[in-house]
Design a protein around this motif. Structure first.
Motif, PDB file in Angstrom:
ATOM      1  N   ILE A 162      66.286  13.775  64.359  1.00  8.06           N
ATOM      2  CA  ILE A 162      66.582  15.028  63.673  1.00  8.06           C
ATOM      3  C   ILE A 162      66.199  16.171  64.604  1.00  8.06           C
ATOM      4  N   TYR A 163      67.173  16.997  64.925  1.00 10.62           N
ATOM      5  CA  TYR A 163      66.936  18.149  65.801  1.00 10.62           C
ATOM      6  C   TYR A 163      65.965  19.116  65.122  1.00 10.62           C
ATOM      7  N   GLN A 164      64.929  19.501  65.849  1.00  5.06           N
ATOM      8  CA  GLN A 164      63.897  20.434  65.361  1.00  5.06           C
ATOM      9  C   GLN A 164      63.307  19.988  64.021  1.00  5.06           C
ATOM     10  N   SER A 165      63.028  18.690  63.917  1.00  5.97           N
ATOM     11  CA  SER A 165      62.508  18.140  62.653  1.00  5.97           C
ATOM     12  C   SER A 165      61.174  18.775  62.254  1.00  5.97           C
ATOM     13  N   THR A 166      60.301  19.017  63.215  1.00  9.45           N
ATOM     14  CA  THR A 166      58.990  19.604  62.898  1.00  9.45           C
ATOM     15  C   THR A 166      59.138  21.034  62.422  1.00  9.45           C
ATOM     16  N   GLU A 167      59.910  21.831  63.179  1.00  9.93           N
ATOM     17  CA  GLU A 167      60.100  23.238  62.835  1.00  9.93           C
ATOM     18  C   GLU A 167      60.795  23.401  61.483  1.00  9.93           C
ATOM     19  N   ARG A 168      61.748  22.530  61.209  1.00 13.80           N
ATOM     20  CA  ARG A 168      62.533  22.637  59.975  1.00 13.80           C
ATOM     21  C   ARG A 168      61.921  21.853  58.814  1.00 13.80           C
ATOM     22  N   LYS A 169      60.822  21.134  59.106  1.00 15.17           N
ATOM     23  CA  LYS A 169      60.155  20.309  58.081  1.00 15.17           C
ATOM     24  C   LYS A 169      61.140  19.340  57.416  1.00 15.17           C
ATOM     25  N   GLN A 170      61.887  18.620  58.272  1.00 15.68           N
ATOM     26  CA  GLN A 170      62.887  17.670  57.790  1.00 15.68           C
ATOM     27  C   GLN A 170      62.531  16.258  58.237  1.00 15.68           C
ATOM     28  N   HIS A 171      62.952  15.276  57.449  1.00 12.33           N
ATOM     29  CA  HIS A 171      62.723  13.873  57.781  1.00 12.33           C
ATOM     30  C   HIS A 171      63.853  13.041  57.163  1.00 12.33           C
ATOM     31  N   PHE A 172      63.883  11.758  57.511  1.00 10.63           N
ATOM     32  CA  PHE A 172      64.983  10.908  57.061  1.00 10.63           C
ATOM     33  C   PHE A 172      64.905  10.542  55.579  1.00 10.63           C
ATOM     34  N   GLY A 173      63.850  10.941  54.900  1.00 12.81           N
ATOM     35  CA  GLY A 173      63.836  10.827  53.448  1.00 12.81           C
ATOM     36  C   GLY A 173      64.825  11.794  52.817  1.00 12.81           C
ATOM     37  N   ASN A 174      65.270  12.799  53.602  1.00 19.39           N
ATOM     38  CA  ASN A 174      66.256  13.785  53.143  1.00 19.39           C
ATOM     39  C   ASN A 174      67.689  13.374  53.487  1.00 19.39           C
ATOM     40  N   VAL A 175      67.858  12.133  53.952  1.00 17.52           N
ATOM     41  CA  VAL A 175      69.174  11.647  54.379  1.00 17.52           C
ATOM     42  C   VAL A 175      69.610  10.520  53.457  1.00 17.52           C
ATOM     43  N   LYS A 176      70.901  10.488  53.155  1.00 15.87           N
ATOM     44  CA  LYS A 176      71.461   9.386  52.360  1.00 15.87           C
ATOM     45  C   LYS A 176      72.730   8.897  53.052  1.00 15.87           C
ATOM     46  N   ASN A 177      73.172   7.727  52.667  1.00 17.30           N
ATOM     47  CA  ASN A 177      74.431   7.141  53.161  1.00 17.30           C
ATOM     48  C   ASN A 177      74.473   6.993  54.676  1.00 17.30           C
TER      49      ASN A 177
END
Length: 194
Positions: free
Chosen positions: A116-131
Motif C-alpha cells: 500500500i503506497y504511503q500506508s503509514t501516512e494514510r493509516k491504511q492496511h489490508f484490512g481495508n481491502v476486499k476481493n
C-alpha cells in the motif's frame, strides 16, 4: 477452466500448457468503504503490484525489481503495464506480462508482491481491502489458467507476498503464498530478499 488455488497450493504452468511462452499476471482489489471524519477527507487507496526477480532466492540487482517506477526488466522478460491509483472498477487493477522465452537463465523465481503506497501516512492496511486476487492468464487466447483469491484477514498488514512463479525441472510453476507483512514500503519488503 481455471484452477482455483488455495493458500499454499502449487500448479505447473508450462507442463499443463506445452508451448506456453508468456503469461499475464493480473492483480485486483477493492477498497472497503472508508468513512471520512468531519475534519478529514478519505485518502485514495493505492495498492502497488511489483515483481522481485530472484536468482537462487536472492535479489542481486535493483533492475530486477519491476514496479511503477521501473516498468520493464532490462531483458524484456517482465513488463509492468502501469500503476492503478485507486483499485476502482472490475477486473484486473494492475497487470504484469512475463515472457518465459526472454527470461535470463539466472532468474529462477519471480515473487509477486503488493504494498500500500504511503500506508503509514494514510493509516491504511489490508484490512481495508476486499476481493483481492491474483490470476495467471494465457495471452494467446485470454484463458485464465489459475486464480488465487485472498480470503484471510490481513488487518494491520501493509504488504502482501501474493505468490511466486518459479522454475523447477525446466518448468515454470506458480505457488499461491498469500503472506501478509507489516513492511511500510516496497524498499522495506525488498530487504527480505537481499
Amino acid at each position: 477452466m481455471a484452477v482455483s488455488l488455495q493458500k499454499g497450493q502449487k500448479i505447473s504452468l508450462t507442463k499443463e500448457r506445452p508451448g506456453l511462452s508468456q503469461v499475464i499476471i493480473g492483480l485486483g482489489w477493492d477498497a472497503k468503504n472508508q468513512k471520512a471524519s468531519l475534519f478529514s477527507k478519505t485518502k485514495p487507496f493505492d495498492c502497488d503490484a511489483s515483481i522481485l526477480a530472484l536468482s537462487n532466492k536472492k535479489l542481486t540487482n535493483n533492475s530486477d525489481v519491476i514496479y511503477y517506477g521501473n516498468l520493464s526488466h532490462p531483458s524484456g522478460a517482465i513488463t509492468h503495464l502501469g500503476d492503478n491509483l485507486t483499485g476502482d472498477g472490475d477486473g484486473d487493477d494492475e497487470q504484469i506480462i512475463v515472457d518465459f522465452s526472454k527470461m535470463p537463465p539466472s532468474l529462477d523465481s519471480l515473487i509477486v508482491v503488493v504494498n500500500i503506497y504511503q500506508s503509514t501516512e494514510r493509516k491504511q492496511h489490508f484490512g481495508n481491502v476486499k476481493n483481492a486476487f491474483i490470476r495467471i492468464v494465457d495471452p494467446k487466447n485470454n484463458i485464465e489458467l489459475c486464480r488465487y483469491n485472498l480470503t484471510d484477514d490481513y488487518s494491520n498488514l501493509t504488504a502482501l507476498i501474493f505468490g511466486e512463479l518459479y522454475k523447477k525441472d525446466s518448468e515454470w510453476r506458480f505457488n499461491a503464498i498469500g503472506q501478509g507483512t507489516t513492511d511500510p514500503t516496497l524498499n522495506s519488503l525488498i530487504k527480505k530478499y537481499h
